[in-house]
Motif scaffolding. Sequence first.
Motif, mmCIF file in Angstrom:
data_model
loop_
_atom_site.group_PDB
_atom_site.id
_atom_site.type_symbol
_atom_site.label_atom_id
_atom_site.label_comp_id
_atom_site.label_asym_id
_atom_site.label_seq_id
_atom_site.Cartn_x
_atom_site.Cartn_y
_atom_site.Cartn_z
ATOM 1 N N LEU A 166 47.991 -65.003 36.970
ATOM 2 C CA LEU A 166 48.150 -63.674 37.562
ATOM 3 C C LEU A 166 47.307 -63.569 38.823
ATOM 4 C CD1 LEU A 166 49.282 -60.766 37.306
ATOM 5 C CD2 LEU A 166 47.235 -60.209 35.968
ATOM 6 N N LEU A 167 47.948 -63.195 39.936
ATOM 7 C CA LEU A 167 47.249 -63.070 41.211
ATOM 8 C C LEU A 167 46.603 -61.699 41.365
ATOM 9 C CD1 LEU A 167 49.910 -64.734 43.543
ATOM 10 C CD2 LEU A 167 47.941 -65.812 42.439
ATOM 11 N N GLY A 168 47.292 -60.681 40.925
ATOM 12 C CA GLY A 168 46.787 -59.323 41.056
ATOM 13 C C GLY A 168 47.876 -58.329 40.707
ATOM 14 N N PHE A 169 47.518 -57.062 40.674
ATOM 15 C CA PHE A 169 48.506 -56.043 40.338
ATOM 16 C C PHE A 169 47.944 -54.662 40.651
ATOM 17 C CE2 PHE A 169 45.840 -56.457 36.616
ATOM 18 C CZ PHE A 169 45.720 -55.166 36.111
ATOM 19 N N PHE A 170 48.819 -53.669 40.588
ATOM 20 C CA PHE A 170 48.388 -52.278 40.591
ATOM 21 C C PHE A 170 49.092 -51.587 39.431
ATOM 22 C CE2 PHE A 170 52.334 -52.149 42.901
ATOM 23 C CZ PHE A 170 52.908 -50.933 42.572
ATOM 24 N N SER A 171 48.546 -50.489 38.967
ATOM 25 C CA SER A 171 49.106 -49.789 37.817
ATOM 26 C C SER A 171 49.506 -48.375 38.210
ATOM 27 C CB SER A 171 48.089 -49.730 36.672
ATOM 28 O OG SER A 171 48.575 -48.912 35.617
ATOM 29 N N PRO A 172 50.796 -48.032 38.097
ATOM 30 C CA PRO A 172 51.210 -46.652 38.375
ATOM 31 C C PRO A 172 50.495 -45.632 37.494
ATOM 32 C CG PRO A 172 53.123 -48.094 38.287
ATOM 33 C CD PRO A 172 51.950 -48.904 37.809
ATOM 34 N N LYS A 173 50.050 -46.062 36.311
ATOM 35 C CA LYS A 173 49.355 -45.123 35.426
ATOM 36 C C LYS A 173 48.061 -44.607 36.040
ATOM 37 C CE LYS A 173 51.044 -46.304 30.827
ATOM 38 N NZ LYS A 173 50.658 -46.723 29.451
ATOM 39 N N ASP A 174 47.497 -45.354 36.983
ATOM 40 C CA ASP A 174 46.270 -44.891 37.628
ATOM 41 C C ASP A 174 46.496 -43.613 38.423
ATOM 42 O OD1 ASP A 174 44.792 -46.940 36.578
ATOM 43 O OD2 ASP A 174 44.849 -48.187 38.383
ATOM 44 N N GLN A 175 47.766 -43.289 38.693
ATOM 45 C CA GLN A 175 48.101 -42.060 39.405
ATOM 46 C C GLN A 175 48.414 -40.921 38.442
ATOM 47 O OE1 GLN A 175 48.062 -41.714 42.896
ATOM 48 N NE2 GLN A 175 46.958 -43.629 42.630
ATOM 49 N N CYS A 176 47.954 -41.051 37.214
ATOM 50 C CA CYS A 176 48.185 -40.048 36.176
ATOM 51 C C CYS A 176 46.841 -39.586 35.633
ATOM 52 C CB CYS A 176 49.034 -40.652 35.055
ATOM 53 S SG CYS A 176 49.353 -39.551 33.653
ATOM 54 N N ALA A 177 46.720 -38.297 35.355
ATOM 55 C CA ALA A 177 45.477 -37.757 34.806
ATOM 56 C C ALA A 177 45.150 -38.409 33.465
ATOM 57 C CB ALA A 177 45.595 -36.248 34.635
ATOM 58 N N GLN A 178 43.875 -38.651 33.222
ATOM 59 C CA GLN A 178 43.466 -39.347 32.008
ATOM 60 C C GLN A 178 43.750 -38.553 30.743
ATOM 61 O OE1 GLN A 178 39.358 -40.265 32.884
ATOM 62 N NE2 GLN A 178 39.865 -42.331 33.586
ATOM 63 N N HIS A 179 43.812 -37.229 30.828
ATOM 64 C CA HIS A 179 44.094 -36.462 29.614
ATOM 65 C C HIS A 179 45.556 -36.601 29.193
ATOM 66 C CE1 HIS A 179 45.438 -33.417 32.603
ATOM 67 N NE2 HIS A 179 46.220 -32.984 31.637
ATOM 68 N N ILE A 180 46.392 -37.140 30.088
ATOM 69 C CA ILE A 180 47.791 -37.414 29.760
ATOM 70 C C ILE A 180 47.998 -38.903 29.523
ATOM 71 C CG2 ILE A 180 50.168 -37.281 30.601
ATOM 72 C CD1 ILE A 180 49.321 -34.877 32.276
ATOM 73 N N CYS A 181 47.416 -39.731 30.384
ATOM 74 C CA CYS A 181 47.533 -41.193 30.293
ATOM 75 C C CYS A 181 46.140 -41.765 30.032
ATOM 76 C CB CYS A 181 48.111 -41.766 31.587
ATOM 77 S SG CYS A 181 49.706 -41.066 32.075
ATOM 78 N N PRO A 182 45.764 -41.979 28.772
ATOM 79 C CA PRO A 182 44.388 -42.390 28.447
ATOM 80 C C PRO A 182 43.945 -43.690 29.105
ATOM 81 C CG PRO A 182 45.542 -41.648 26.477
ATOM 82 C CD PRO A 182 46.572 -41.736 27.564
ATOM 83 N N SER A 183 44.880 -44.610 29.388
ATOM 84 C CA SER A 183 44.493 -45.882 30.001
ATOM 85 C C SER A 183 44.455 -45.809 31.524
ATOM 86 C CB SER A 183 45.453 -46.995 29.568
ATOM 87 O OG SER A 183 46.774 -46.725 30.003
ATOM 88 N N SER A 184 44.705 -44.628 32.081
ATOM 89 C CA SER A 184 44.630 -44.458 33.530
ATOM 90 C C SER A 184 43.184 -44.546 33.998
ATOM 91 C CB SER A 184 45.210 -43.098 33.933
ATOM 92 O OG SER A 184 44.904 -42.796 35.288
ATOM 93 N N ASN A 185 42.980 -45.202 35.124
ATOM 94 C CA ASN A 185 41.657 -45.212 35.747
ATOM 95 C C ASN A 185 41.467 -44.026 36.691
ATOM 96 O OD1 ASN A 185 40.447 -47.685 34.647
ATOM 97 N ND2 ASN A 185 42.158 -48.691 35.666
ATOM 98 N N GLN A 186 42.540 -43.269 36.883
ATOM 99 C CA GLN A 186 42.504 -42.047 37.688
ATOM 100 C C GLN A 186 41.875 -42.314 39.055
ATOM 101 O OE1 GLN A 186 42.092 -38.201 35.343
ATOM 102 N NE2 GLN A 186 40.393 -37.946 36.762
ATOM 103 N N ARG A 187 42.293 -43.436 39.651
ATOM 104 C CA ARG A 187 41.821 -43.833 40.972
ATOM 105 C C ARG A 187 42.947 -44.575 41.689
ATOM 106 N NH1 ARG A 187 37.721 -46.024 37.431
ATOM 107 N NH2 ARG A 187 35.746 -44.886 37.521
ATOM 108 N N ASP A 188 42.925 -44.576 43.010
ATOM 109 C CA ASP A 188 43.830 -45.422 43.787
ATOM 110 C C ASP A 188 43.235 -46.828 43.782
ATOM 111 O OD1 ASP A 188 45.263 -43.157 44.290
ATOM 112 O OD2 ASP A 188 44.545 -42.886 46.337
ATOM 113 N N ALA A 189 43.837 -47.742 43.029
ATOM 114 C CA ALA A 189 43.201 -49.042 42.806
ATOM 115 C C ALA A 189 44.209 -50.179 42.855
ATOM 116 C CB ALA A 189 42.478 -49.055 41.459
ATOM 117 N N VAL A 190 43.723 -51.338 43.308
ATOM 118 C CA VAL A 190 44.452 -52.602 43.256
ATOM 119 C C VAL A 190 43.519 -53.614 42.606
ATOM 120 C CG1 VAL A 190 45.494 -54.479 44.594
ATOM 121 C CG2 VAL A 190 45.861 -52.104 45.286
#
Length: 206
Positions: A166-190
């Motif tokens: 795996l070279l890298g990735f981004f997660s769309p869940k990070d664009q979701c509030a943590q109280h809805i998506c518990p695994s979200s980092n709630q940050r713009d991240a790569v």
Amino acid sequence: MVQQRVRQSLRWVGAIGLIIVLSSTMMAKADSNSSQQRLTWADAPAPSPLRHEGDARSRWGWELYADVYGPFFTDPYQIGDHTTFALGESPHDVYEMELYYRSQYAYFWFEPDTDIDMDELQTTADYFDKRVWWLDREIFGPNASPGIDGDTRIHLVHVNEFYPGLLGFFSPKDQCAQHICPSSNQRDAVYMMLNENPLDSEQYYA
């Protein structure tokens, strides 16, 4: 206005990820089999319109946009700060990270005690600020600023190794509030894998 900001943020973080990850994947495949036809941007799969539960709740009117996408303001991070990032759904996928460097447009996170050449890190950060950031804006338009965490910087999270190949990735869940998506980092991240993309290497800049 909020809906437009959310769409810009999702598009921008995805674009950063595509530029860093898809380009690296294209190079890796080309190197492994020179006779294989090169991948193009057209080979990238179309994203689903509903990428996490927050998208669904917002679309169906169960949640307000601001309650799903923020911004949820946080204090700017300082070099030496520690935090955690979830790279998957399992508790074993939660990594402690330390902020090694902060550039104009990005935070550079690494696992604590990772041996990094600071000159190479500064070179990488300068390249991101002067080239990658502006190339992304030129191709995809301006990003939503601030992001979901209320910060104007993107988080570049460097893991020593996460999954073989795996070279890298981004997660769309990070664009979701943590109280809805518990695994979200709630940050713009790569997320970047150092074993596959060493700093200041051709693979990293691809």
